[in-house]
Design an enzyme around this catalytic site. Structure first.
Site, PDB file in Angstrom:
ATOM      1  N   SER A 115       0.860  -1.183   0.000  1.00  0.00           N
ATOM      2  CA  SER A 115       0.000   0.000   0.000  1.00  0.00           C
ATOM      3  C   SER A 115       0.897   1.235   0.000  1.00  0.00           C
ATOM      4  CB  SER A 115      -0.893  -0.029   1.256  1.00  0.00           C
ATOM      5  OG  SER A 115      -1.625   1.159   1.378  1.00  0.00           O
TER       6      SER A 115
ATOM      7  N   ASP B 267     -13.821  -1.135   3.254  1.00  0.00           N
ATOM      8  CA  ASP B 267     -12.909  -1.309   4.385  1.00  0.00           C
ATOM      9  C   ASP B 267     -13.622  -0.748   5.629  1.00  0.00           C
ATOM     10  OD1 ASP B 267     -10.935  -0.899   6.344  1.00  0.00           O
ATOM     11  OD2 ASP B 267      -9.463  -0.006   5.022  1.00  0.00           O
TER      12      ASP B 267
ATOM     13  N   GLY C  26      -4.384  -4.160   6.115  1.00  0.00           N
ATOM     14  CA  GLY C  26      -3.342  -3.966   7.126  1.00  0.00           C
ATOM     15  C   GLY C  26      -3.492  -2.626   7.804  1.00  0.00           C
TER      16      GLY C  26
ATOM     17  N   ASP D 245      -7.281   3.204  -2.919  1.00  0.00           N
ATOM     18  CA  ASP D 245      -7.976   3.300  -1.632  1.00  0.00           C
ATOM     19  C   ASP D 245      -8.149   4.778  -1.291  1.00  0.00           C
ATOM     20  OD1 ASP D 245      -8.980   3.068   0.931  1.00  0.00           O
ATOM     21  OD2 ASP D 245      -7.216   2.053   1.769  1.00  0.00           O
TER      22      ASP D 245
ATOM     23  N   LYS E  75     -10.076  -6.763   8.269  1.00  0.00           N
ATOM     24  CA  LYS E  75      -9.003  -6.312   9.163  1.00  0.00           C
ATOM     25  C   LYS E  75      -9.342  -6.738  10.581  1.00  0.00           C
ATOM     26  CE  LYS E  75      -7.424  -2.074   6.918  1.00  0.00           C
ATOM     27  NZ  LYS E  75      -7.472  -0.618   6.964  1.00  0.00           N
TER      28      LYS E  75
ATOM     29  N   LYS F 184      -1.265  -0.981  -4.240  1.00  0.00           N
ATOM     30  CA  LYS F 184      -2.434  -0.158  -3.905  1.00  0.00           C
ATOM     31  C   LYS F 184      -1.974   1.282  -3.752  1.00  0.00           C
ATOM     32  CE  LYS F 184      -4.807   0.208   0.372  1.00  0.00           C
ATOM     33  NZ  LYS F 184      -5.569  -0.456   1.466  1.00  0.00           N
TER      34      LYS F 184
ATOM     35  N   LYS G 201      -2.953   5.143  -2.581  1.00  0.00           N
ATOM     36  CA  LYS G 201      -3.895   5.971  -1.832  1.00  0.00           C
ATOM     37  C   LYS G 201      -4.297   7.142  -2.722  1.00  0.00           C
ATOM     38  CE  LYS G 201      -3.921   3.981   2.287  1.00  0.00           C
ATOM     39  NZ  LYS G 201      -5.162   3.521   2.945  1.00  0.00           N
TER      40      LYS G 201
ATOM     41  N   GLU H 257     -11.333   1.081  -3.257  1.00  0.00           N
ATOM     42  CA  GLU H 257     -11.630   0.779  -1.854  1.00  0.00           C
ATOM     43  C   GLU H 257     -12.168   2.020  -1.139  1.00  0.00           C
ATOM     44  OE1 GLU H 257      -8.181  -0.945   0.006  1.00  0.00           O
ATOM     45  OE2 GLU H 257      -8.853  -0.522   2.044  1.00  0.00           O
TER      46      GLU H 257
HETATM   47  O1  OSB Z   1      -7.105   2.063   4.762  1.00  0.00           O
HETATM   48  O2  OSB Z   1      -6.162   0.250   4.312  1.00  0.00           O
HETATM   49  C1  OSB Z   1      -6.168   1.302   4.949  1.00  0.00           C
HETATM   50  C2  OSB Z   1      -2.971   1.677   7.029  1.00  0.00           C
HETATM   51  C3  OSB Z   1      -3.478   2.201   8.186  1.00  0.00           C
HETATM   52  C4  OSB Z   1      -4.829   2.458   8.279  1.00  0.00           C
HETATM   53  C5  OSB Z   1      -5.668   2.192   7.189  1.00  0.00           C
HETATM   54  C6  OSB Z   1      -5.163   1.641   6.017  1.00  0.00           C
HETATM   55  C7  OSB Z   1      -3.781   1.403   5.932  1.00  0.00           C
HETATM   56  C8  OSB Z   1      -3.116   0.899   4.739  1.00  0.00           C
HETATM   57  C9  OSB Z   1      -1.760   0.233   4.907  1.00  0.00           C
HETATM   58  O3  OSB Z   1      -3.531   1.026   3.619  1.00  0.00           O
HETATM   59  C10 OSB Z   1      -1.801  -1.235   4.862  1.00  0.00           C
HETATM   60  C11 OSB Z   1      -0.544  -1.866   5.434  1.00  0.00           C
HETATM   61  O4  OSB Z   1       0.411  -2.055   4.694  1.00  0.00           O
HETATM   62  O5  OSB Z   1      -0.521  -2.194   6.647  1.00  0.00           O
HETATM   63 MG    MG Z   2      -8.377   0.972   3.402  1.00  0.00          MG
END
Ligand code: OSB
Ligand code: MG
Length: 369
Positions: A135, A238, A290, A188, A262, A161, A163, A213
């Site tokens: 991510s 999510d 994650g 995302d 999660k 992924k 952001k 997402e």
């Molecule tokens: O929205 O998926 C998310 C990290 C912290 C809080 C929310 C998110 C995320 C990530 C990172 O996208 C995922 C990871 O590599 O742990």
């Molecule tokens: Mg997310």
């Protein structure tokens, strides 16, 4: 088993690069671990709440307080406590899914270490390695984003992924797509768009994404359903998926066709396993999200991702993507996969020396008599 001791261990881990999302930029991970001693064994869990209440309502200081004042007293009052009892015993406490998940994880780890069982086997896992992705946070420039993605592709990641948020979407995503025409790519938005953005989001269909997402607010299933009707790209949720009931409602509403699971958002590994079953019965694919976990929470995520319904790569990256130094042994990529630890329970060891050197603090919230 009986709880003898519960300790909260807190350690501030610098991230290898700042992680920018629509709700802020993180430069450190405020890691909260639970260490439990029972009459049978000991176990570790991670409370993967974020430092501030910006991803969801929970944040680490509040999780620690709820654990100390309400959750541990409720568990200490139970007679024959098993990991499966943790969820029901804590149901009276509203919210705080990460706090509940960390407590359940520690008790599961202790239970499984005592019986010599791997967490993946306890959950019903079907593989010994899981496909993972990375991510990538937003960057100051599109050129930097392409460079960061190129670095991850070189490391072996086969799914990326990105952001996004209003103002940082079609241009950066298009640039990454141009640089990597065949790379499995998804985005995302962390709830940063609104109903008036539906048409704009449909422009992302041009980039052949695996999914988009959580574009809209957690409680806005209707707008997600409206987008899903117009957009070719599958919609994944999510933040909206806080329970099995929420998942069923979202699927029934047509608000998503893929679900991100999660541990810290739904209140534990066992809740994730039943959500997995629910989604599987409805033929909805899931994948493991994650929360920038340390090695403790990451071991749990890997075990979870071995279940058969996890058919997309997880946001579970190698240790080097997050931290220069972790509190457990590092996880390293084999191709684009991470191997499931072979030891009982979580299968990782918390390095007490590393904790001390990293400035970890410990606090007994349940002390032995
Ligand atoms: O929205 O998926 C998310 C990290 C912290 C809080 C929310 C998110 C995320 C990530 C990172 O996208 C995922 C990871 O590599 O742990
Ligand atoms: Mg997310």
């Amino acid at each position: 088993m009986t709880l003898r001791r519960v300790e909260l261990v807190r350690v501030d881990l610098p991230l290898v690069r700042p992680f920018r999302t629509s709700y802020g930029t993180e430069t450190h991970r405020d890691v909260l671990l639970v260490h439990m001693e029972t009459d049978d064994d000991e176990g570790w869990g991670e409370v993967a709440a974020q430092a501030g209440p910006f991803y969801n309502e929970e944040f680490v200081d509040a999780s620690a307080m709820v654990i100390e004042r309400f959750a541990v007293p409720a568990l200490a009052a139970a007679d024959h406590l098993t990991a499966a009892d943790v969820g029901p015993a804590l149901a009276r406490i509203k919210g705080y899914p990460a706090a509940k998940a960390g407590l359940e994880m520690a008790l599961l780890d202790a239970e499984l270490r005592a019986s010599g069982t791997r967490l993946a086997d306890r959950l019903g896992g079907v593989r010994d390695a899981v496909e993972v992705g990375v991510s990538v946070g937003m960057t100051g420039s599109v050129a930097t984003l392409v460079e960061v993605v190129a670095g991850h592709v070189d490391e072996g990641y086969r799914r990326v992924k990105l952001k996004i948020e209003p103002g940082f979407d079609t241009e950066p995503v298009g640039a990454v797509r141009d640089a990597f025409p065949d790379l499995p790519l998804q985005v995302d938005a962390n709830a940063s768009y609104g109903p008036s953005d539906i048409e704009h989001l449909c422009a992302l269909d041009a980039f052949g994404l695996l999914m988009v997402e959580q574009p809209f607010a957690a409680d806005d299933l209707a707008t997600h359903a409206a987008l899903a009707r117009q957009m070719a790209t599958p919609v994944c949720l999510d933040e909206s998926i806080t329970s099995a009931r929420a998942a069923a409602a979202a699927i029934d509403a047509g608000a998503c066709s893929i679900v991100n699971l999660k541990v810290a958002r739904v209140g534990g590994l066992l809740a994730c396993a039943s959500l997995h079953d629910l989604c599987r019965e409805r033929s909805v694919p899931v994948w493991c999200g994650g929360m920038l976990e340390s090695g403790v929470g990451r071991a749990a995520n890997i075990a979870l991702a071995t279940l058969p319904g996890f058919t997309y790569p997880g946001d579970i990256s190698a240790t080097s993507r997050y931290f220069h130094r972790d509190v457990t042994e590092p996880f390293e990529l084999t191709g684009s996969q991470l191997a499931v630890p072979t030891g009982p329970g979580l299968g990782v060891t918390v390095d007490e020396g590393a904790l001390a050197e990293l400035g970890g603090t410990r606090r007994d919230v349940l002390a032995p008599d």
